[in-house]
Design an enzyme around this catalytic site. Sequence first.
Site, mmCIF file in Angstrom:
data_model
loop_
_atom_site.group_PDB
_atom_site.id
_atom_site.type_symbol
_atom_site.label_atom_id
_atom_site.label_comp_id
_atom_site.label_asym_id
_atom_site.label_seq_id
_atom_site.Cartn_x
_atom_site.Cartn_y
_atom_site.Cartn_z
ATOM 1 C CB CYS A 4 -0.719 -0.001 1.069
ATOM 2 S SG CYS A 4 -1.845 -1.584 1.641
ATOM 3 N NE ARG A 28 4.405 1.726 -0.241
ATOM 4 C CZ ARG A 28 5.461 1.730 0.328
ATOM 5 N NH1 ARG A 28 6.801 1.874 -0.369
ATOM 6 N NH2 ARG A 28 5.482 1.496 1.927
ATOM 7 C CD1 TRP A 77 0.064 -6.626 -1.334
ATOM 8 C CD2 TRP A 77 0.315 -6.061 -3.726
ATOM 9 N NE1 TRP A 77 0.283 -7.655 -1.827
ATOM 10 C CE2 TRP A 77 0.459 -7.660 -3.234
ATOM 11 C CE3 TRP A 77 -0.620 -5.456 -4.935
ATOM 12 C CZ2 TRP A 77 1.090 -7.936 -4.427
ATOM 13 C CZ3 TRP A 77 0.052 -6.274 -5.985
ATOM 14 C CH2 TRP A 77 0.671 -7.884 -5.559
ATOM 15 C CG ASN A 103 2.189 1.038 4.089
ATOM 16 O OD1 ASN A 103 1.718 -0.799 3.958
ATOM 17 N ND2 ASN A 103 3.114 1.820 3.799
ATOM 18 N N GLY A 104 0.066 -1.194 6.683
ATOM 19 C CA GLY A 104 0.595 -1.548 7.240
ATOM 20 C C GLY A 104 -1.110 -3.112 7.898
ATOM 21 C CD GLU A 475 15.303 -19.613 -5.710
ATOM 22 O OE1 GLU A 475 14.350 -20.290 -6.115
ATOM 23 O OE2 GLU A 475 14.832 -18.029 -5.855
ATOM 24 C CE LYS A 479 15.875 -15.704 -8.227
ATOM 25 N NZ LYS A 479 14.614 -16.308 -7.968
ATOM 26 C CD GLU A 482 14.960 -16.154 -11.904
ATOM 27 O OE1 GLU A 482 13.994 -16.493 -12.808
ATOM 28 O OE2 GLU A 482 14.773 -15.855 -11.395
ATOM 29 C CG HIS A 498 25.734 -41.023 -8.272
ATOM 30 N ND1 HIS A 498 25.918 -42.641 -8.429
ATOM 31 C CD2 HIS A 498 25.532 -41.220 -7.066
ATOM 32 C CE1 HIS A 498 25.736 -43.444 -6.763
ATOM 33 N NE2 HIS A 498 25.148 -42.128 -6.152
ATOM 34 C CE LYS A 597 7.829 -10.492 -9.767
ATOM 35 N NZ LYS A 597 9.230 -10.977 -9.338
HETATM 36 C C1 F6R Z 1 12.002 -17.700 -11.261
HETATM 37 C C2 F6R Z 1 10.915 -16.876 -10.743
HETATM 38 C C3 F6R Z 1 10.466 -17.851 -11.673
HETATM 39 C C4 F6R Z 1 8.675 -17.849 -10.275
HETATM 40 C C5 F6R Z 1 7.667 -19.027 -11.518
HETATM 41 C C6 F6R Z 1 6.431 -19.479 -10.181
HETATM 42 O O1 F6R Z 1 13.262 -15.795 -9.822
HETATM 43 O O2 F6R Z 1 10.184 -15.562 -10.351
HETATM 44 O O3 F6R Z 1 10.594 -18.873 -11.009
HETATM 45 O O4 F6R Z 1 9.113 -18.178 -8.588
HETATM 46 O O5 F6R Z 1 7.259 -18.433 -12.256
HETATM 47 O O6 F6R Z 1 5.644 -17.995 -10.275
HETATM 48 P P1 F6R Z 1 4.903 -18.044 -8.795
HETATM 49 O O7 F6R Z 1 5.588 -17.608 -7.744
HETATM 50 O O8 F6R Z 1 4.261 -16.667 -9.532
HETATM 51 O O9 F6R Z 1 3.943 -18.933 -9.482
#
Ligand code: F6R
Length: 602
Positions: A4, A28, A77, A103-104, A475, A479, A482, A498, A597
Amino acid sequence: MLLCGIFGCISSCAPRVIADGLKRLEYRGYDSVGVAFISGGKLVLEKDKGMIDPFVRRLGLSNMSAGIEIGIGHTRWATHGAPCKENAHPHLDCTGTIAVAHNGVLENFLEIKEALIKRGHRFASTTDTEIIPHLIEEGIQEGLSLKSAAARAAKMIRGSMAIAVLSSAQPGTIVCVKRESPLVIGVGKNGSYCASDIAALMPYTDTILQLEDDQVATITRAGPSIETIDGKPVKPKFTKVRWDAGMAERGGYPHFMLKEMHEQPIALRDTLKLPSAFLERASRMMEGRVYLTGSGTSYHACLASSYAFSKLFCMDIRPVYSSEFQDLLCDLRGNTVIGVSQSGETADTLGALRHAKSKGARVIGITNTLSSSITALSDTYICTQGGPEIGVAATKTFLTQLVAMDQLMLHAASVANKLPEGVCSKLFEQLNGVPSLVERVIGQLDAVRPIAQKYFSRRSAYFLARGINVATAMEGALKLKELSYMHAEGYPAGESKHGPISLVEDGFLCVFIAPNDSSRGRIIGNMMEMKARGAKIFAVITEGDKELKLIADDTFEVPPVPEFLNPVVYTVPLQAFAYHVAVLRGLDPDKPRNLAKSVTVM
Ligand code: F6R
């Protein structure tokens, strides 16, 4: 608190200035919007579901004539209550003369709300915020000033808040209170302002005051006067800000990803304040077999949680890639499927959950987006409190998914009496300590850049770990891959011999997650195997582990962390590593190629 945005101003053409300020705060949150002004001595409220632009156009806010010189606005949000017109801020008291934008997250709102209802107050929304104008209303009726009534309300409330209060009884004043959520005050040639961040104030002033926790500001056109919540005067400390608007929106960080990594402690603290009613409802549904499903980073959160559930409670919980779910599982009657998705819109995850429902499972959603398809699809849901994540790579939302699942797991264990009371409360205590551990790690992240500098031109890297940190390794590799386009693979360290070890030659980069726990001896064995073939070792280790400092070429030390919380803390230096490698390769870590995203195709 990251969700928010609040904007308030006392200047000519207040509606236009507020519309502009809200637009700058849109990152936000953007599921509903509202404004309150004083016009002709009366409080005027306008709010609606949806984004800012159509709202501003519909009301003609940008062209509203002069004569309206004070107002507050909010872009939301959703965290408590669906994103709808009734739940949009500002919220009013019973007399309709006091408006509050907040906001909170308020922790004890349910008990306060019940008491207010008993005293005759009427509520129009299902938000936590609405208790605030009603508490202020009571203060005013008892003869307090707006400022004192707001301060008293803040003292009664537990939780995070940045509030802006407007009252037609005191039409030249905005009262603000801050605790944990951000609030800045600006004073310019043409008026005074308050906002959730500096970015929103940039066109109007560079003279900024950051309100501190439990301070109350009474803002007039001439500027603010500040007191503590207990009424002690505070000398205002203004600073000159020399950021451009883009930098200000990123909080002074060069990239959103870096900003979002630094927001992780606060995102975790907010997620740890999830109302227990949500967690209890979800934990009571965890019967039969439990499956965890998600994609990408969200799958890694599922994998980590499956280790944690299994190790702590001997519960057999199975993580399944969402894209594989329907090919793997056919009869789910009596079972529970937990779908994890930051966006709540990932087609693979929604597909898995639809399949699960059609095969008779109960569905729990864990998401960062309350108004998403996953909340509509789930029988119940838990909303992580990461706030909008602008960088394409998931960072803070991953950590909040982990602690949301940890909370769910501990609630489920206590509901099912799986653990003695003392053990459960110890685990909750450890969980509540994790934001401070992440904060300590973030304070040391500068040490990662020189390590990235050594390795950024490598072609390939392995990320290796055992147990719960296999999820951390995967993970870390995701990171790096990508963001930097360097080939990276994360897998259980024991699997090297293996097959994967055949790629290792002089200078090959191996990143190990090597805490000082029961797996350490075996991890050292794996490091030695790699070293013997010429690999360079970057190890994330427990503070003070002298032996590993001698074995590895580079180390990053983290404080001791309870095992079930390892991924929450150990992932952070790996995020930083990927970030720096990308920047050193001249890439924009906020916008990796070919990625979006929210992935809405299967
Ligand atoms: C990696 C990344 C993607 C998402 C994946 C799932 O940094 O952002 O691997 O984690 O596309 O996205 P959500 O969590 O929105 O279902």
